[in-house]
Write a protein that holds these residues in place. Structure first.
Motif, short mmCIF file in Angstrom:
data_model
loop_
_atom_site.label_atom_id
_atom_site.label_comp_id
_atom_site.label_asym_id
_atom_site.label_seq_id
_atom_site.Cartn_x
_atom_site.Cartn_y
_atom_site.Cartn_z
N VAL A 1 0.65 -1.15 0.06
CA VAL A 1 0.18 -0.13 0.02
C VAL A 1 0.82 1.16 0.18
O VAL A 1 1.69 1.31 0.62
CB VAL A 1 -0.91 0.15 1.24
N ASP B 1 -7.38 10.26 -1.11
CA ASP B 1 -7.36 9.02 -1.63
C ASP B 1 -7.47 8.70 -2.93
O ASP B 1 -7.94 9.23 -3.62
CB ASP B 1 -8.79 8.16 -0.94
N ASP C 1 -7.45 5.70 -5.22
CA ASP C 1 -7.92 4.40 -5.40
C ASP C 1 -6.94 3.53 -4.30
O ASP C 1 -6.44 2.44 -4.97
CB ASP C 1 -7.67 4.12 -6.97
N GLY C 2 -6.93 3.83 -3.20
CA GLY C 2 -6.34 2.86 -2.38
C GLY C 2 -4.94 3.45 -1.84
O GLY C 2 -4.64 3.16 -0.73
N ALA C 3 -4.35 4.26 -2.66
CA ALA C 3 -3.10 5.01 -2.07
C ALA C 3 -3.68 6.23 -1.40
O ALA C 3 -4.57 6.76 -1.53
CB ALA C 3 -2.28 5.27 -3.31
N THR C 4 -2.71 6.48 -0.33
CA THR C 4 -2.89 7.83 0.32
C THR C 4 -2.09 9.03 -0.04
O THR C 4 -0.94 8.81 0.24
CB THR C 4 -3.14 7.73 1.93
N THR D 1 -1.12 12.91 1.10
CA THR D 1 -1.20 13.69 1.93
C THR D 1 -0.42 15.15 1.60
O THR D 1 0.91 15.11 1.21
CB THR D 1 -0.44 13.37 3.51
#
Lengths: 360, 196
Positions: free
Chosen positions: B51, B102, B104-107, B109
């Motif tokens: 991830v 978000d 698609d699953g990656a975050t 910041t």
């Protein structure tokens, strides 16, 4: 057409926690909505900055009853990420077991409450009776019906003995037929269809705009589940399909929940079958260094996100979390628009709202 | 800007899980450079499960809006906003706000650094509707002005509490007493008046 402004509280909304709505009506239809949260604001994010990491595990478990395991496990994952702690494989599976047990109980509670709201008392009792199997399983394994106290930094603080695992497997077997039966009921029972199908519709475009998550999003055809999109713990080794429905209505949200509850049974069975031997917790823990981390999980209501910032001391500089209900409230504006007043309690309960989580 | 649009379609095809990590990271980085300036850098970390988490400190507060627009074009979803006083905030006279997206699953910041006094950020509600509550909460807990917020009322805190309580010493009992807010007590008192 007459325009009226009414205020609805927890009693009228059939909620067991306090939330107020200011509803603008045109005739007997909802024209607009203002959600008034904050009635149980406890300054939890303030408190966690004045407690050490261990105290915060206990405190966060008391944030909310229905998703009480998701908070400490996600918080522990954030601490573990900052400190570079790898939890033992057995602990990954045991965390998943605890999360899935809570998910089944939470989803069934939501479906039961909605049956009660529409006066289907017999169904309400039936769903709660099925849920009781899970409550007893929690009581037997964790010693408690709500807060499981399963998590610790670096792993878990409970184990499943051979007898315990066999007992849980029997409870899971006992859940299968009732869960299949409930799915059919919520899918086809004419008395439920007339109240739930086509009611409280959230179109997919609006679901994206309001950024809803969890069963509310999946009920609108949005294929998003943190367990698949950002796998954590044991979920990268467990097989399941993301439950998705297209209707966007109350019925679709419930079918997602019931399908997920059934899949949780399978996930627990997979965990029991794959459960490796080994320690429950990392034996030595490093000092928690200065840093920042994000941890996410799929709580019963959807994506739960934690941000942790540390400075090398044993208290967080900042610990922030965003619960799934947070966005789902706002989307009620779309779901309620044009609905008669009589449907408000059902639609509100269909998002499975959590007020203690929202207010913090 | 046309390069950015090409990137958007590319990232949609690749995704964080689909077409290789390097390509995804490069697309996000290029989109942010395109929107927020050459010196914008994203540091990506990948956990044991694969991830991705990206951290980007924006070069200036002014680049927040264009960077947020770029994330929206990449089909990003605003997941959370965290305002905080970092370590030695008072010494340095700085505060930070982290916007978590978000992809698609990656975050991803995006962090903006603001002055401790007279901090102002533009509202992202026009780009991300769900930023509404996030910004209302941020405004009542911290001494930050969100410019252009469509509904800057208090969200959770009762009006009896001081402004920006996370930057002041507020007794915990004050917090909890205030939790039983005005709306509730108005009803209780109205009920008492109705009793014969």
């Amino acid at each position: 057409m007459s325009t009226k402004l009414i205020e609805l509280g927890p009693h009228q909304l059939a909620l067991e926690e306090p939330m107020y709505f200011r509803v603008k009506l045109e005739g007997d239809r909802v024209a607009d909505l203002d959600v008034l949260p904050g009635q149980v604001h406890r300054g939890m994010e303030h408190l966690v900055m004045r407690r050490n990491f261990y105290q915060n595990i206990t405190l966060l478990e008391r944030l909310c009853s229905l998703c009480s395991n998701s908070h400490p496990s996600t918080f522990c994952a954030a601490v573990e990420e900052v400190a570079g702690i790898t939890i033992p494989e057995r602990a990954e599976y045991l965390r998943a077991v605890a999360d899935e047990i809570k998910r089944i109980a939470s989803h069934l509670f939501c479906c039961a409450v909605q049956a009660n709201v529409i006066g289907e008392t017999a169904l309400f009792r039936r769903v709660m009776e099925v849920r009781e199997i899970m409550q007893r399983a929690k009581e037997a394994i964790y010693g408690n019906r709500m807060d499981l106290a399963a998590n610790v930094i670096g792993g878990v603080r409970y184990d499943l003995s051979v007898e315990g695992a066999a007992y849980l497997a029997r409870q899971m077997e006992a859940m299968k037929q009732p869960l299949d039966e409930l799915y059919l009921q919520y899918s086809n029972n004419p008395a439920l269809l007339v109240r739930m199908a086509g009611v409280g519709v959230l179109p997919r475009a609006a679901a994206r705009e309001y950024a809803v998550v969890g069963p509310v999003a999946r009920g609108c055809g949005i294929d998003y589940d943190v367990r698949k999109k950002s796998p954590y713990g044991a979920y990268d080794r467990l097989e399941f399909e993301v439950a998705v429905q297209e209707g966007g209505d109350v019925r679709a949200r419930n079918l997602v929940r019931l399908a997920e509850a059934r899949q949780s049974v399978s996930l627990i069975e997979q965990c029991l079958a794959q459960l490796p031997a080994g320690p429950l917790c990392a034996d030595t823990l490093p000092e928690i260094p200065a840093g920042e981390a994000i941890a996410k999980s799929e709580a019963p209501r959807g994506e739960l996100m934690y941000y942790l910032r540390t400075d090398g001391s044993d208290m967080p500089v900042r610990l922030k979390w965003r619960v799934p209900s947070y966005m789902n409230w706002d989307a009620l504006k779309v779901m309620l628009k044009g609905e008669p007043v009589a449907n408000i309690p059902l639609i509100v309960n269909s998002i499975d709202p959590c007020i203690a989580c929202t207010d913090r | 800007m046309s390069d950015c649009i090409n990137l958007t379609s590319e990232i949609r095809e690749r995704g964080p899980g689909g077409g290789g990590r390097d390509g995804f990271e490069a697309c996000v980085a290029a989109a942010l450079v395109c929107a927020a300036g050459e010196e914008t850098e994203v540091l990506w970390c990948q956990d044991r499960k694969g991830v991705l988490t990206g951290w980007c400190r924006l070069p200036s507060g002014g680049s927040l809006l264009p960077a947020a627009r770029a994330v929206a074009e990449l089909d990003g979803r605003l997941a959370m906003v965290t305002a905080y006083l970092p370590e030695r905030a008072r010494e340095k006279g700085e505060r930070e706000i982290a916007y978590h997206f978000d992809l698609d699953g990656a975050t991803l910041t995006l962090t903006v650094i603001l002055p401790l006094q007279w901090a102002r950020v533009p509202s992202l509600t026009a780009i991300f509707r769900n930023c509404d509550w996030q910004e209302r909460e941020l405004m009542e807990l911290y001494d930050v002005q969100v410019v252009g917020h469509p509904d800057p009322r208090r969200l959770f805190l009762d009006h009896s509490l001081p402004h920006a309580p996370f930057e002041r010493l507020v007794p915990y009992s004050t917090f909890t007493n205030a939790a039983t807010g005005k709306v509730l007590w108005d009803k209780v008192l109205a009920g008492e008046r109705e009793e014969p």
